[in-house]
Design a protein around this motif. Structure first.
Motif, mmCIF file in Angstrom:
data_model
loop_
_atom_site.group_PDB
_atom_site.id
_atom_site.type_symbol
_atom_site.label_atom_id
_atom_site.label_comp_id
_atom_site.label_asym_id
_atom_site.label_seq_id
_atom_site.Cartn_x
_atom_site.Cartn_y
_atom_site.Cartn_z
ATOM 1 N N UNK A 175 1.094 -1.231 0.004
ATOM 2 C CA UNK A 175 -0.032 -0.131 0.012
ATOM 3 C C UNK A 175 0.754 1.243 0.119
ATOM 4 N N UNK A 176 2.209 1.083 0.278
ATOM 5 C CA UNK A 176 2.957 2.230 0.469
ATOM 6 C C UNK A 176 3.759 2.742 -0.656
ATOM 7 N N UNK A 228 6.453 4.006 -1.020
ATOM 8 C CA UNK A 228 7.866 4.072 -1.162
ATOM 9 C C UNK A 228 8.364 2.817 -1.703
ATOM 10 N N UNK A 267 8.440 2.953 -5.581
ATOM 11 C CA UNK A 267 9.425 3.887 -5.855
ATOM 12 C C UNK A 267 10.837 3.132 -5.825
ATOM 13 N N UNK A 268 10.972 2.142 -4.934
ATOM 14 C CA UNK A 268 12.134 1.427 -4.795
ATOM 15 C C UNK A 268 12.163 0.123 -5.616
ATOM 16 N N UNK A 310 13.106 1.926 -9.029
ATOM 17 C CA UNK A 310 14.731 2.227 -8.984
ATOM 18 C C UNK A 310 15.671 0.883 -9.302
ATOM 19 N N UNK A 365 24.243 -1.168 -20.468
ATOM 20 C CA UNK A 365 25.509 -0.522 -20.304
ATOM 21 C C UNK A 365 26.572 -1.829 -21.014
ATOM 22 N N UNK A 397 26.422 -5.089 -26.029
ATOM 23 C CA UNK A 397 27.410 -4.737 -27.278
ATOM 24 C C UNK A 397 26.625 -4.715 -28.654
#
Lengths: 661, 210
Positions: A637-638, A640, A643-644, A647, A658, A661
């Motif tokens: 429910x949170x 945060x 968002x984690x 990320x 990265x 190739x």
């Protein structure tokens, strides 16, 4: 666009425009009653015009073949199959729309907002008609999705009820699965033929290794919609909870879009291998037998009728299966009989099933219950309703002289034809199927004897204060009953149409097996039956006049203090038959008989659950739920945590980008 | 010059990651706004144009005066406690920030060998984005989330100046307006939440779902 603006097409386009314009009053008229009346009248006019345009098309002209008309840059196609189904949809939609006048009045009196229902009903009608004339795969899929979703939105009119939640959820899940499967089906077809137009889809002879996949996908997708036996589980859940108008339309017409899809698939995949025919035939006969057997065990009238839809879809499927076998063996007579029986039964079932559903709607609306055990004695309240319901019941049981008999007769003939033409072991297998189909007919008769006697005869089990029937009910039921009688007594004209539909696009060579049957003698025999019934009636009247008529309480048998509870019940009627396939019906009964010289109380209860639903679908659902609950921690429910997660995902993508190739 | 200012920007990020008071965040936001305005204004010292000056001036007004003042007003009005209520220890948080920054600087350096970019402003902007996200993740208070969001947005600005092909001015102005509106809306939301729920924890918002 050549020939777009000839008179037939203008009428055709106008019909759709008028039907859609039924949505306009919804936006502008505030009063519930007024907007509903206006939009329903507009819808009705649109449907009548649509029916006229269909009737004036080559389907009903004297020409031998049906023109394959392509309109709007090939997006719309009016060919035999499409026009036939369009005819069915419009034919059934007119009585149900008339029925709406009295049915929705009932909801307006309850002060329930019906705006969303009117909108979804209109959209449903239009999109269903679009499905059968769409020639572009994406247009087809979009119409299909709109049809499914508008039916869902109409279904949840009484959304505060628990059972409505459950039933509509079944429907929603089933329609999502269907859409998923037919998406894959059409994309595969597109991949094979590089075209989005249905008229271009012919799986060529060189690329036939995908045929089994295509056939199975189509049979699963459209089979779920039609309600063949292993896929039928949503049907008895969803149809009872829908508003009557909608359940009539769902059972009468919408499940037929599944049949339409299977027949179209046949056109795409033609020539079809023989095993497809056997698959369809076996599944269909199982659907027919167990559909009617389940129906016998039900107490809910609408659920019972929904199971009868499974049975009748099975009968239609048997016809299709015979047609497939005939097509694989290149026997035109068999194809004509199989597909002809299937198509005619599709029309017939649409008519009598909506008749029965609308009739049951009148009853359940007045009694406030759908439980058969609480009904009784309605014939004393509404005589004509009982007559109309009886006509529908006789027709659906396949008893002469009504329409159900005609189509089943053709299918029986198909079996005999197959036994005659294909030697070897075929006659024996066909014999088994004939017995199976006859068995289905017998069970159907038992089932409708049960409902007609329990609902209409006897005395009232539940007190009825006021039994209200309106003239609109009788008009819509009357139209449908009249159609049942018309097709039954004079099948020649409808057989001609069906033959024409099959002639343009199904059979490999011309055959007179269907049209050449002696239909006139059938008419004569039916008339004789009718005549003898009339004569018998007059004899009865005469005898009554002479000797008088004695009346007493039903099931009285000389006992004085009879109560309604002492009547014979539906459960006990069906009990003997239901204990035979106990495991498959998941049939439980509870009998409590107190012993002693003065027994106090006895009780009898019986329940039946759906085998597929309870033993396959629900456990599967539980299994999936278990797996999904393992990753439930991701649902927080949170903000945060989310968002984690973002990320983490970005980091992973970054690392991949990265190192790439 | 740009590099020096960017490093100052990075230092402000370190400060914000150990600051335990809401007021410290506001000060850092002001400082960062000032730094950004100066960084953007530098190219125009040699090549002055009236249009070019619009963005730095707006930035200065919005970031240094309007938004901090508005946040301070919210803090006063709603009587928010001055402490930030972290969910992990400040030291751990600082360690996380340092590790992330090292990774980002190394990666940026590698990237700069392949494409043309200004390593230090680029890496600083990148770090600000990541640390803004960290702040949202590891702090409980909604007002601190607003600050974290603004730091993230500052990072995007710096990022924009660092890549060779600069963002058009209109887009930057658009972002600025966007941020201002978001902060404004969050203020209104905070006002409403405070009248419904006690405290300004996001954990309490979880109860709002049906």
């Amino acid at each position: 666009m050549n020939g777009l603006l000839n008179s037939g097409n203008v009428l055709f386009i106008a019909a759709f425009v008028i039907q859609l314009s039924a949505l306009i009053p919804v936006a502008f008229i505030r009063s519930e009653r007024k907007f509903f009346l206006t939009s329903n009248i507009i819808l009705l006019i649109g449907l009548v015009i649509g029916l006229i345009s269909t009737l004036s098309s080559s389907l009903f002209s004297s020409s031998q073949l049906i023109n394959d008309t392509l309109l709007f840059d090939n997006w719309i196609r009016l060919d035999g199959l499409g026009l036939f189904f369009l005819f069915i949809i419009q034919l059934v939609a007119i009585p149900t729309t008339i029925f709406n006048f009295s049915y929705l009045q009932h909801y307006i009196d309850q002060e329930r907002p019906i705006k969303s229902f009117v909108i979804s009903y209109t959209v449903l009608l239009v999109s269903t008609q679009f499905i059968v004339i769409a020639n572009q795969a994406i247009l087809f899929l979009v119409s299909w999705e709109v049809m499914s979703m508008s039916a869902y939105l109409g279904m949840i009119l009484e959304r505060e009820k628990e059972e409505v939640h459950k039933g509509s959820f079944y429907y929603l899940v089933a329609s999502h699965v269907i859409v998923f499967v037919i998406y894959i089906f059409f994309f595969l077809l597109h991949h094979q033929t590089n075209s989005w137009f249905l008229s271009d889809y012919h799986v060529s002879l060189t690329l036939r290794n995908t045929l089994p996949i295509l056939f199975i996908l189509s049979f699963i997708g459209f089979g779920i919609k039609a309600g063949f036996m292993p896929f039928h589980f949503w049907l008895p859940q969803a149809h009872p909870i829908a508003p009557t108008v909608l359940s009539a339309f769902l059972s009468g017409v919408i499940i037929k879009t599944g049949i339409y899809g299977i027949l179209r698939t046949f056109q795409f995949l033609n020539p079809i291998p023989e095993w497809c025919g056997w698959v369809v035939l076996v599944i269909s006969i199982l659907s027919a037998i167990f559909g009617v057997w389940y129906a016998l065990a039900q107490h809910d009238i609408k659920r019972l009728l929904a199971y009868h839809s499974v049975e009748n879809i099975g009968i239609i499927g048997i016809g299709i299966g015979i047609g497939f076998i005939g097509s694989a063996n290149k026997i035109p007579a068999l194809e004509v009989l199989g597909f002809g029986g299937a198509l005619l039964h599709t029309l017939n079932h649409a008519i009598f099933k909506s008749l029965l559903f609308l009739g049951s709607g009148v009853i359940s609306n007045n009694l406030g219950t759908r439980n058969i055990e609480l009904m009784g004695g309605i014939v004393h309240r509404a005589k004509y309703l009982a007559i109309f319901f009886l006509i529908g019941s006789v027709a659906i049981s396949g008893i002469p002289p009504f329409n159900g008999f005609v189509s089943e007769f053709i299918i029986y003939n198909g079996f005999f034809q197959a036994a005659k033409e294909l030697k070897n072991y075929y006659p024996f297998i066909m014999l088994i199927f004939v017995v199976g189909l006859a068995f289905v007919g017998g069970l159907a008769v038992a089932c409708f004897t049960k409902i007609n006697s329990i609902i209409f005869l006897g005395t009232e089990r539940k007190e009825i204060k006021h039994f209200h029937t309106s003239v609109y009910d009788y008009i819509s039921l009357g139209i449908l009953s009249l159609l049942c009688i018309a097709i039954g007594f004079y099948p020649r004209i409808f057989i001609g149409i069906v033959n024409k539909v099959i002639g343009s696009g199904f059979v490999s060579a011309d055959s007179s097996a269907l049209i050449g049957m002696n239909w006139l003698s059938l008419t004569l025999i039916f008339s004789a039956i009718l005549l003898s019934a009339v004569v018998l009636y007059f004899v009865k009247v005469k005898i009554q006049k002479k000797y008088g008529r004695r009346t007493s309480a039903t099931w009285g048998c000389g006992y004085e203090n009879i109560t309604p509870r002492m009547q014979y019940t539906a459960s006990s009627f069906a009990d003997e038959l239901n204990i035979i396939p106990k495991t498959i019906l998941v049939y439980h009964k509870k009998v409590e008989i107190s012993k002693g010289a003065f027994p106090k109380q006895t009780a009898f209860e019986s329940h039946s659950q759906d085998f597929v639903d309870n033993k396959i679908v629900l456990p599967l659902y539980g299994f999936l739920k278990k797996i999904i609950s393992k990753i439930e921690f991701l649902s927080q429910t949170d903000i945060r945590y989310y968002i984690g997660f973002i990320l983490i995902i970005i980091t992973v993508y970054g690392i991949i980008a990265f190192l790439w190739k | 010059m740009e590099n020096v200012l960017s490093i100052l920007f990075c230092l402000s990020l370190f400060y914000v990651s150990i600051s335990s008071r809401v007021k410290g965040y506001v000060t850092v936001l002001q400082l960062q706004g000032l730094l950004l305005s100066v960084i953007i204004v530098i190219p125009f010292i040699y090549d002055f144009s009236i249009f070019g000056i619009i963005l730095p001036v707006t930035l200065l007004v919005v970031k240094v005066f309007l938004i901090p003042k508005y946040i301070k007003k919210i803090i006063l009005d709603l009587d928010i406690k001055r402490m930030i209520e972290p969910t992990i220890q400040q030291f751990t948080f600082l360690l996380l920030v340092i590790v992330s920054m090292v990774v980002i600087f190394v990666v940026s350096n590698i990237l700069s060998q392949r494409t043309e970019l200004n390593v230090i402003p680029f890496a600083s902007g990148f770090s600000a984005i990541v640390i803004g996200i960290y702040i949202i993740m590891f702090r409980k208070k909604l007002i601190v989330h607003v600050a974290g969001f603004l730091i993230l947005e500052n990072g995007i600005f710096l990022f924009g100046t660092a890549v060779a092909s600069e963002l058009p001015m209109m887009i930057e102005l658009g972002i600025l307006l966007d941020v201002f509106v978001v902060v404004f809306l969050m203020g209104i939301a905070l006002n409403n939440i405070s009248s419904t729920l006690k405290g300004f924890d996001v954990t309490a918002l979880g109860r709002l779902k049906d």
